[in-house]
Design an enzyme around this catalytic site. Structure first.
Site, mmCIF file in Angstrom:
data_model
loop_
_atom_site.group_PDB
_atom_site.id
_atom_site.type_symbol
_atom_site.label_atom_id
_atom_site.label_comp_id
_atom_site.label_asym_id
_atom_site.label_seq_id
_atom_site.Cartn_x
_atom_site.Cartn_y
_atom_site.Cartn_z
ATOM 1 N N LYS A 35 6.303 0.329 -2.686
ATOM 2 C CA LYS A 35 6.132 -1.122 -2.633
ATOM 3 C C LYS A 35 7.245 -1.862 -3.374
ATOM 4 C CE LYS A 35 3.071 -1.686 -6.632
ATOM 5 N NZ LYS A 35 4.040 -2.473 -7.424
ATOM 6 N N THR A 36 7.719 -1.313 -4.511
ATOM 7 C CA THR A 36 8.787 -1.993 -5.249
ATOM 8 C C THR A 36 10.068 -2.027 -4.428
ATOM 9 O OG1 THR A 36 7.812 -1.250 -7.333
ATOM 10 C CG2 THR A 36 10.068 -2.055 -7.416
ATOM 11 N N ASP A 220 3.839 -9.423 -6.482
ATOM 12 C CA ASP A 220 3.562 -7.994 -6.607
ATOM 13 C C ASP A 220 2.133 -7.803 -7.115
ATOM 14 O OD1 ASP A 220 3.916 -5.269 -6.694
ATOM 15 O OD2 ASP A 220 5.089 -5.263 -8.544
ATOM 16 N N GLU A 221 1.513 -6.671 -6.779
ATOM 17 C CA GLU A 221 0.148 -6.332 -7.237
ATOM 18 C C GLU A 221 -0.826 -7.483 -6.953
ATOM 19 O OE1 GLU A 221 -0.400 -3.406 -8.001
ATOM 20 O OE2 GLU A 221 1.226 -2.500 -9.146
ATOM 21 N N GLN A 251 -6.681 -0.190 -4.644
ATOM 22 C CA GLN A 251 -6.326 0.005 -6.048
ATOM 23 C C GLN A 251 -6.706 -1.212 -6.900
ATOM 24 O OE1 GLN A 251 -2.648 2.415 -7.000
ATOM 25 N NE2 GLN A 251 -2.083 1.787 -4.931
ATOM 26 N N ARG A 606 -2.513 9.826 -8.626
ATOM 27 C CA ARG A 606 -1.469 9.960 -9.658
ATOM 28 C C ARG A 606 -0.813 11.334 -9.575
ATOM 29 N NH1 ARG A 606 -0.430 5.455 -9.526
ATOM 30 N NH2 ARG A 606 -1.960 5.515 -7.861
#
Length: 720
Positions: A35-36, A220-221, A251, A606
Site C-alpha cells: 500500500k505504501t 493512509d490507513e 485490519q 505478520r
C-alpha cells in the site's frame, strides 16, 4: 515522457490504483500488498504525469514515521524535493492549519499544545478545584470522556442535560475544562482536530481557499479514521471527488480508541462517483498462512471482501501446539526460538504476539532464564509497568519502612487527600533531620499543625502499611501480594479507569499474584532472606536485565495491536483460548467479536515463513485456575493448513487437565459467533457448542430473550 520508473515496478492492481482517473478512489489494500508503494507512486504520477504541483497535494498518515518514509521515498522516486507538499499526521496538519489561522480559529497566536500528561494535570487541578472526590471521579476517566466527545465532534454545549448523575457531572467538568483551556490558550490533541474542523466549517472563504489549493487529497490507513477526522476530509473534498484513500477493513482493530470501520462503508455513499480497487497479491507470507488467514476473516460479515494470494509457494504448514499450562507454553515457545537461532536465524526475526500485556511475564521469565535478549515492543517490561511498581512499593514498605522511593511512590497512590504542601513538609523534615520519609511523617504528625483532612489521610496511610505488615504474617507469598492489591486500593483505582487500559492494569496485578505463586527463591537464598525480600529482589533484577535495545538482535514481544504494520519470519501467536482471545468481553457482542477476529487476522499475516499457534489446556488467570476451550479462531482454520506439534514434557501435566478438543473436526452444525434465528426467541448469537449427534446443544444469546441452552435436534435454528 518516460514513466517506466513509475509503473514498471507495479503489479496490475497497483498500476490500476496509481493511474486511476481523478475521482474518489478507495484502495482496499490487503496485508503485505504494497500500500505504501501505491501511495508514493500515485502522488509521483500526479506530479510527473498529470502536472500537479507538490504545493497542491495533501497526504495524511497516522504516524510521523510513516510521513517521513513517504516523503523520502517520494523524493527518491522523483529525484527532487517536494518540500511544498503538505504531508503529515492528522494532528500535525491540523496544528499547522491552526497556527496559520489562529485568530480565525479563536485562539491566541501563542496557544500551547498539551500532550496527554499535561492534559491530565490540568484535569487533576480542575477536579481538586471543584472539590470532587478523585476516587469517585478519576481524572483519567474524565480525560477519556472529554477526548471521546471531541473525537465525535461534540462540544459541551452540544450535550443535552439528562437525569443521569454521571453524565451531568461529566458535562459540568467538560464545560469547566473548556473554560480553562480557552482562558489559558491551551489546546489538547483532540482539540487540534475538532478546532481545525470548526475553522474550515465556519469560514467559507478559508474552506474554499484550501479546497482550491489541495487538488489531490490522499489518506493512509483510512480504516483507522474516527468521526472528526473523516468529517475534516469530507469538508476539504466536498464536491471535488478528489479523495484517494488506502485502507483495509479487515485490519480495522482500533474501535476501542474511536476508529470507525463504518467510514470505509460510508465512503461509497458519500462519494457516489467512486472506484474501488483491491490489492490482493501478498508479498509477505506463504500460501498456507494466507489461506488460513483468509478463511478466518471470511467468517466476519461486516467486510467488503477480498482474498489474499501469493505466487511464492505454499510454504510450511502452520504449527499448532496444545500446552499443558502457561508454563509449558512459554517453555515451548522459547525452545523453538532457541532452535531457530541455532539453525542460523536472527532473534530479531522472531516475534511473540499476545492479546493481553499480562501474558508477557511468562515469556520474559523464560527468555531471561535462557540468557536470550528480548525487547517488549511498544510497551514496558512486566516489572516496569506502573501498576506493578505501585504494588511492589507497598510490599517494599511493609518489609522496610525506610524505603524512601517506595514511600514517595504510594503515599498518594491512590489519592487519599494529601496535598502537595503536606508531602513537601515531610521531605523538608527528612532532609533537615537526616531521617527517612517514614520517620519524617511521624515527626510531622507530632510537631506541626496540619489540616484535619491531611492529618487523617497521613495517619490512615501509616496505619495501612502497619496493618498490611501485621496481616501478612503467616500468609503465603502470593496471598500477601493479593492482600496488598485489594487493601491498598489499587484494584478499586484501576476499576474506575475507563476503557481497556484499566482492565489491562487489573490483569497485570492478577499476573503479579501468579508470579508470586510460582516464585521459588530457594537456590538464590544464600543470605537466608525471607521469601518476600527475595521476591522483591527478583523483581528488581528482572526489571533491569536482558532488555534489548532497538539496534540489538533480540526477540520481539508485543501485543497484537502493537504488531500491526510489522512483519517477522517467525511468529508465535500465543494464548489462543476462549475468554483470552477472543476476550471474554467480546464473546456475546457481534461487533466486538468481529474486531477480535480482525485482530487474529492481523496477527496471522505478520508471519512471513513460519507461524505457530499455541493454547493452554489449563491457565491460571484472574487469580484462578481455569480450563479454557481453544479459541474459535483455531476451529475456523482449514484442516489442511495445520499440523499439530508435540514437545517432550517440560512441565507436569495438571491432574485435572481438561480433555483436549479436536480442533480439526468440522462436524458442527453451527459456529461460535454465528448469528441464528429461532421461531420463538428471535435472532441470537451462538456462544458455546457442546455434545454430539442427537445430544448436540448450543448456548445462544438472544437479543430479546437473553441467554438460553437449546437442543439442536429440536430447536430448528436457522443460520442467518
Amino acid at each position: 515522457m518516460d514513466i517506466t520508473s513509475l509503473i514498471d515496478p507495479l503489479n496490475d492492481a497497483q498500476r490500476a490504483a496509481v493511474t486511476a482517473p481523478n475521482q474518489a478512489v478507495l484502495v482496499l489494500a490487503g496485508a503485505g500488498s504494497g500500500k505504501t508503494r501505491v501511495l508514493v507512486h500515485r502522488i509521483a504520477w500526479q506530479i510527473q504525469v498529470e502536472g500537479i504541483s507538490a504545493h497542491g497535494i495533501l497526504a495524511v498518515t497516522f504516524t510521523n514515521k510513516a510521513a517521513r518514509e513517504m516523503r523520502n521515498r517520494l523524493e527518491d522516486l522523483l529525484e527532487h524535493s517536494v518540500h511544498t507538499m503538505w504531508i503529515g499526521t492528522f494532528h500535525g496538519l491540523a496544528h499547522r492549519l491552526l497556527r496559520r489561522h489562529a485568530k480565525q480559529a479563536k485562539l491566541p497566536d501563542t496557544f500551547q499544545v498539551m500532550d496527554s500528561a499535561d492534559q491530565l494535570r490540568v484535569i487533576k487541578r480542575l477536579v481538586a478545584g471543584m472539590n470532587l472526590d478523585e476516587t469517585k471521579w478519576p481524572p483519567k476517566q474524565i480525560q477519556w470522556y472529554i477526548n471521546a466527545q471531541k473525537d465525535e465532534g461534540k462540544r459541551a454545549k452540544h450535550q443535552l442535560e439528562t437525569g443521569d448523575v454521571f453524565q451531568r457531572q461529566m458535562l459540568a467538568v467538560y464545560r469547566a475544562y473548556e473554560e480553562i483551556c480557552d482562558r489559558s490558550g491551551l489546546v489538547d490533541f483532540a482539540e487540534l482536530l475538532l478546532r481545525a474542523h470548526e475553522l474550515l466549517r465556519d469560514n467559507a472563504d478559508l474552506l474554499e481557499f484550501y479546497q482550491q489549493r489541495f487538488l489531490r487529497v490522499h489518506v493512509d490507513e483510512f480504516q483507522d479514521t474516527n468521526t472528526i477526522q473523516y468529517a475534516w476530509l469530507r469538508l476539504l473534498t466536498d464536491g471535488k471527488d478528489n479523495l484517494f484513500v488506502v485502507g483495509d477493513d479487515d485490519q480495522s482493530i482500533y474501535g476501542w480508541r474511536g476508529a470507525r470501520i463504518e467510514n470505509i462503508f460510508s465512503f461509497q455513499q458519500h462519494y457516489p462517483n467512486h472506484q474501488v480497487i483491491k490489492l490482493e497479491q501478498n508479498y509477505r507470507s506463504t500460501g498456507n498462512i494466507l489461506k488460513a488467514a483468509n478463511k478466518v476473516i471470511s467468517v466476519n460479515e461486516a467486510r467488503m471482501g477480498k482474498e489474499l494470494w501469493t505466487d511464492a509457494g505454499e510454504g510450511e504448514l502452520i504449527s499448532l501446539y496444545a500446552a499443558f499450562n502457561e508454563l509449558d507454553e512459554a517453555y515451548f515457545v522459547v525452545d523453538r526460538i532457541k532452535a531457530w537461532v541455532n539453525e542460523g536465524g536472527l532473534r530479531s526475526d522472531a516475534a511473540i504476539l499476545y492479546r493481553s500485556n499480562a501474558q508477557s511475564r511468562q515469556f520474559e521469565e523464560k527468555l531471561m532464564a535462557t540468557g536470550t535478549p528480548y525487547r517488549v515492543y511498544g510497551g514496558l517490561r512486566f516489572f516496569e509497568r506502573a501498576e506493578i511498581k505501585n504494588a511492589l512499593a507497598y510490599l517494599r514498605l511493609m518489609s522496610n519502612r525506610d524505603d524512601d522511593a517506595s514511600f514517595e511512590r504510594v503515599i498518594n497512590t491512590p489519592t487519599r487527600g494529601l496535598g502537595a504542601k503536606a508531602i513537601d513538609d515531610i521531605r523538608l523534615i527528612a532532609k533537615d533531620q537526616s531521617m527517612s520519609l517514614w520517620s519524617a511523617a511521624i515527626t510531622l504528625l507530632k510537631q506541626k499543625p496540619m489540616t484535619p483532612r491531611a492529618k487523617n489521610a497521613l495517619v490512615g496511610f501509616l496505619e495501612l502499611i502497619d496493618r498490611l505488615s501485621t496481616q501478612a504474617e503467616g500468609l503465603e507469598l502470593h496471598e500477601k501480594v493479593q492482600m496488598v492489591n485489594e487493601q491498598s486500593g489499587l484494584i478499586e483505582l484501576y476499576k474506575n479507569e475507563k476503557g481497556d487500559r484499566g482492565e489491562e492494569k487489573l490483569e497485570n496485578l492478577d499476573e503479579l499474584i501468579n508470579a508470586a505463586r510460582l516464585f521459588d527463591g530457594g537456590q538464590e537464598n544464600e543470605e537466608n532472606l525471607n521469601e518476600l525480600d527475595l521476591f522483591l529482589a527478583h523483581a528488581s533484577l528482572e526489571a533491569g536485565d536482558m532488555q534489548g535495545e532497538e539496534f540489538e538482535d533480540c526477540v520481539q514481544l508485543m501485543t497484537l495491536h502493537s504488531a500491526k504494520g510489522l512483519e517477522f519470519k517467525l511468529v508465535f501467536l500465543v494464548g489462543m483460548e476462549e475468554g483470552l482471545f477472543p476476550s471474554q468481553q467480546s464473546s456475546d457482542d457481534i461487533a466486538r467479536l468481529e474486531e477480535e477476529r480482525r485482530l487474529c487476522y492481523v496477527g496471522m499475516t505478520r508471519a512471513m515463513r513460519q507461524l505457530y499457534l499455541t493454547y493452554a489446556e489449563s491457565r491460571r488467570i484472574y487469580g484462578k485456575e481455569s480450563y479454557p476451550r481453544p479459541s474459535r479462531f483455531l476451529r475456523e482454520i482449514p484442516a489442511e493448513c495445520i499440523q499439530e506439534v508435540r514437545m517432550r514434557a517440560t512441565v507436569s501435566r495438571p491432574q485435572a487437565t481438561a480433555k483436549p478438543i479436536d480442533l480439526i473436526a468440522q462436524g458442527r452444525q453451527f459456529k461460535l459467533g454465528q448469528r441464528v434465528g429461532h421461531s420463538k426467541f428471535g435472532e441470537g448469537v451462538v456462544l458455546q457448542m457442546e455434545g454430539e449427534g442427537a445430544q448436540e446443544r448450543a448456548q445462544i444469546n438472544f437479543k430479546q430473550a437473553g441467554v438460553k441452552w437449546l437442543m439442536l435436534s429440536y430447536a430448528q435454528l436457522e443460520a442467518l
